[in-house]
Design a protein around this motif. Structure first.
Motif, PDB file in Angstrom:
ATOM      1  N   VAL A 154       0.849  -1.184   0.000  1.00  0.00           N
ATOM      2  CA  VAL A 154       0.000   0.000   0.000  1.00  0.00           C
ATOM      3  C   VAL A 154       0.889   1.238   0.000  1.00  0.00           C
ATOM      4  N   PHE A 155       0.489   2.202  -0.802  1.00  0.00           N
ATOM      5  CA  PHE A 155       1.253   3.422  -0.978  1.00  0.00           C
ATOM      6  C   PHE A 155       0.377   4.587  -0.521  1.00  0.00           C
ATOM      7  N   LEU A 156       0.869   5.395   0.426  1.00  0.00           N
ATOM      8  CA  LEU A 156       0.095   6.504   0.984  1.00  0.00           C
ATOM      9  C   LEU A 156       0.814   7.808   0.689  1.00  0.00           C
ATOM     10  N   LEU A 157       0.101   8.775   0.138  1.00  0.00           N
ATOM     11  CA  LEU A 157       0.741  10.048  -0.210  1.00  0.00           C
ATOM     12  C   LEU A 157      -0.071  11.209   0.338  1.00  0.00           C
ATOM     13  N   ASP A 158       0.577  12.048   1.136  1.00  0.00           N
ATOM     14  CA  ASP A 158      -0.099  13.176   1.761  1.00  0.00           C
ATOM     15  C   ASP A 158       0.346  14.465   1.081  1.00  0.00           C
ATOM     16  N   THR A 186      -1.832  -0.470  -4.595  1.00  0.00           N
ATOM     17  CA  THR A 186      -3.013   0.155  -3.992  1.00  0.00           C
ATOM     18  C   THR A 186      -2.582   1.479  -3.353  1.00  0.00           C
ATOM     19  N   THR A 187      -3.240   2.575  -3.749  1.00  0.00           N
ATOM     20  CA  THR A 187      -2.748   3.897  -3.348  1.00  0.00           C
ATOM     21  C   THR A 187      -3.848   4.749  -2.735  1.00  0.00           C
ATOM     22  N   VAL A 188      -3.519   5.435  -1.658  1.00  0.00           N
ATOM     23  CA  VAL A 188      -4.412   6.437  -1.078  1.00  0.00           C
ATOM     24  C   VAL A 188      -3.670   7.766  -1.090  1.00  0.00           C
ATOM     25  N   TYR A 189      -4.299   8.773  -1.667  1.00  0.00           N
ATOM     26  CA  TYR A 189      -3.629  10.016  -2.008  1.00  0.00           C
ATOM     27  C   TYR A 189      -4.456  11.185  -1.504  1.00  0.00           C
ATOM     28  N   VAL A 190      -3.841  12.042  -0.717  1.00  0.00           N
ATOM     29  CA  VAL A 190      -4.539  13.213  -0.184  1.00  0.00           C
ATOM     30  C   VAL A 190      -4.153  14.444  -0.982  1.00  0.00           C
ATOM     31  N   THR A 191      -5.130  15.229  -1.368  1.00  0.00           N
ATOM     32  CA  THR A 191      -4.820  16.478  -2.079  1.00  0.00           C
ATOM     33  C   THR A 191      -5.926  17.511  -1.894  1.00  0.00           C
TER      34      THR A 191
END
Ligand code: ADP
Ligand code: ADP
Length: 225
Positions: A154-158, A186-191
């Motif tokens: 899992v890849f998380l980007l803030d 699987t990626t969760v990305y905040v923007t």
């Protein structure tokens, strides 16, 4: 790759409820984007998945495994922050290799991964430089490289692009999209950025005051009324 499932997650800080009623499941390999005003709980959700926050209640699964009591360093998750936080005394190659060396990965494999990651992010010619000899965009690519070198599930980007100027942001966004198409993590990305959400997301989760307001594909979220 693994699916990520949040089941009725709540997080309180003293008397403040940061997030509540957070339920969604990200299928294997999808790219989901969290949007919403400042303070709506985006980072708290990301940090809960990473294991940097503990949910007050609710369940978090990665794959089929319940993660609530699994410490951050035992989660197969990599996170990239807004301010890249590279190790200043290490070269680009050492920065990219760092997470692997911590995990005692075979040296030959480390070297191979460093080369592959550098190639996919156009960093081959910069491997021997120190972070301060790089532009902001290059530094952020190294931070992405360091995270993906571990081949996390899992890849998380803030907000990973928010410190870059407009041109670099566009370029790095395009690179991120290619990288995801290639690796399928699987990626969760905040923007905050609607263009990023539109171009990157399989699904967008709109948050407001700690709750989910809407989940949908970019067309449905940003459809003109
Ligand atoms: P966002 O990332 O959308 O800006 P956050 O997840 O950072 O929102 O914050 C959600 C809410 O939780 C905010 O009201 C914030 O003030 C609160 N919060 C976040 N972290 C803490 C903390 N460590 N202690 C107290 N309150 C916090
Ligand atoms: P250390 O002395 O800590 O091993 P190095 O700078 O030699 O640090 O390398 C860190 C990691 O990056 C090692 O795994 C090495 O194999 C790899 N590496 C270093 N330089 C390069 C390079 N130019 N091309 C590919 N891999 C490299």
């Amino acid at each position: 790759m693994a699916k990520v499932r949040l089941e009725d997650i709540k997080r309180r800080f003293n008397n403040v409820t940061a997030i509540e009623d957070i339920t969604f499941e990200i299928p294997d390999g999808e790219f989901w984007v969290l949007v919403g005003p400042s303070g709506c709980g985006k980072s708290t959700i990301l940090r809960t998945i990473a294991g940097l926050e503990t949910a007050t209640s609710g369940k978090l699964f990665i794959g089929d495994e319940l993660m609530n009591n699994v410490p951050a360093r035992q989660r197969d998750v990599a996170m990239v922050f807004q301010n890249y936080a590279l190790y200043p005394h290490m070269t680009v190659a050492q920065n990219i290799a760092f997470g692997l060396q911590m995990r005692k990965v075979d040296q030959r494999i480390v070297q191979e991964r460093v080369v592959n990651v550098a190639r996919s992010l156009s960093l081959e010619h910069l491997l021997d430089r120190k972070p301060k000899q790089l532009s902001g965009g290059q530094q952020q690519r190294v931070a992405l490289g360091r995270a993906i070198a571990r081949e996390p599930q899992v890849f998380l980007l803030d907000e990973p692009l928010s410190n870059l100027d407009a041109q670099l942001r566009d370029d790095t966004r395009a690179e991120l999209k290619q990288l995801h198409q290639k690796l399928g993590i699987t990626t969760v990305y905040v923007t905050h950025d609607q263009v990023e959400a539109m171009t990157l997301a399989d699904k967008i989760v709109v948050l407001n005051r700690g709750r989910i307001q809407q989940i949908g594909d970019p067309q449905s979220i940003y459809a003109s009324p």
